[in-house]
Motif scaffolding. Structure first.
Motif, PDB file in Angstrom:
ATOM      1  N   ILE A   1      40.139  39.579  53.786  1.00  0.00           N
ATOM      2  CA  ILE A   1      39.618  38.619  52.802  1.00  0.00           C
ATOM      3  C   ILE A   1      38.591  39.289  51.893  1.00  0.00           C
ATOM      4  O   ILE A   1      38.610  39.111  50.672  1.00  0.00           O
ATOM      5  CB  ILE A   1      39.013  37.389  53.515  1.00  0.00           C
ATOM      6  CG1 ILE A   1      40.119  36.569  54.171  1.00  0.00           C
ATOM      7  CG2 ILE A   1      38.216  36.539  52.541  1.00  0.00           C
ATOM      8  CD1 ILE A   1      39.616  35.453  55.058  1.00  0.00           C
ATOM      9  N   THR A   2      37.716  40.095  52.468  1.00  0.00           N
ATOM     10  CA  THR A   2      36.699  40.802  51.681  1.00  0.00           C
ATOM     11  C   THR A   2      37.344  41.776  50.711  1.00  0.00           C
ATOM     12  O   THR A   2      36.974  41.841  49.529  1.00  0.00           O
ATOM     13  CB  THR A   2      35.738  41.551  52.612  1.00  0.00           C
ATOM     14  OG1 THR A   2      35.171  40.625  53.527  1.00  0.00           O
ATOM     15  CG2 THR A   2      34.644  42.231  51.828  1.00  0.00           C
TER      16      THR A   2
ATOM     17  N   CYS B   1      40.399  41.701  49.450  1.00  0.00           N
ATOM     18  CA  CYS B   1      41.114  40.960  48.401  1.00  0.00           C
ATOM     19  C   CYS B   1      40.137  40.380  47.378  1.00  0.00           C
ATOM     20  O   CYS B   1      40.431  40.336  46.187  1.00  0.00           O
ATOM     21  CB  CYS B   1      41.954  39.852  49.019  1.00  0.00           C
ATOM     22  SG  CYS B   1      43.389  40.456  49.913  1.00  0.00           S
ATOM     23  N   THR B   2      38.996  39.939  47.826  1.00  0.00           N
ATOM     24  CA  THR B   2      37.986  39.393  46.921  1.00  0.00           C
ATOM     25  C   THR B   2      37.438  40.480  46.010  1.00  0.00           C
ATOM     26  O   THR B   2      37.253  40.266  44.807  1.00  0.00           O
ATOM     27  CB  THR B   2      36.832  38.772  47.727  1.00  0.00           C
ATOM     28  OG1 THR B   2      37.368  37.791  48.606  1.00  0.00           O
ATOM     29  CG2 THR B   2      35.814  38.137  46.817  1.00  0.00           C
ATOM     30  N   LEU B   3      37.182  41.663  46.550  1.00  0.00           N
ATOM     31  CA  LEU B   3      36.643  42.745  45.743  1.00  0.00           C
ATOM     32  C   LEU B   3      37.667  43.317  44.772  1.00  0.00           C
ATOM     33  O   LEU B   3      37.319  43.763  43.690  1.00  0.00           O
ATOM     34  CB  LEU B   3      36.104  43.853  46.651  1.00  0.00           C
ATOM     35  CG  LEU B   3      34.867  43.510  47.465  1.00  0.00           C
ATOM     36  CD1 LEU B   3      34.495  44.672  48.372  1.00  0.00           C
ATOM     37  CD2 LEU B   3      33.714  43.146  46.561  1.00  0.00           C
TER      38      LEU B   3
ATOM     39  N   SER C   1      39.926  41.642  43.238  1.00  0.00           N
ATOM     40  CA  SER C   1      40.192  40.701  42.157  1.00  0.00           C
ATOM     41  C   SER C   1      39.186  40.799  41.023  1.00  0.00           C
ATOM     42  O   SER C   1      39.438  40.313  39.937  1.00  0.00           O
ATOM     43  CB  SER C   1      40.211  39.269  42.698  1.00  0.00           C
ATOM     44  OG  SER C   1      38.936  38.929  43.181  1.00  0.00           O
ATOM     45  N   CYS C   2      38.041  41.429  41.236  1.00  0.00           N
ATOM     46  CA  CYS C   2      37.067  41.568  40.156  1.00  0.00           C
ATOM     47  C   CYS C   2      36.983  43.034  39.733  1.00  0.00           C
ATOM     48  O   CYS C   2      37.783  43.853  40.148  1.00  0.00           O
ATOM     49  CB  CYS C   2      35.710  41.029  40.591  1.00  0.00           C
ATOM     50  SG  CYS C   2      34.971  41.962  41.935  1.00  0.00           S
TER      51      CYS C   2
END
Length: 56
Positions: free
Chosen positions: A8-9, A11-13, A15-16
């Motif tokens: 999850i971490t 994928c979050t990083l 995306s930006c």
């Protein structure tokens, strides 16, 4: 559970622009270090001061 949190971490990083900035900083640091190492012997005995501060 830890694996899910890591996924999850990451994928979050991704995306930006964090990963793009990290890649650029790493690449620039590599080139800066490489240039410093290659040009370290080119001075004629003097030390190079790149910040313009007075040397006493």
């Amino acid at each position: 559970m830890k694996l899910v949190l890591i996924l999850i971490t990451s994928c979050t990083l991704i995306s930006c622009n964090t990963t793009i900035g990290l890649w650029r900083d790493t690449k620039d640091g590599y080139h800066w270090t490489k240039n410093k190492i290659q040009n370290s012997g080119s001075n004629s005995g003097g030390q190079e001061y790149e910040y313009g501060a007075p040397v006493y």
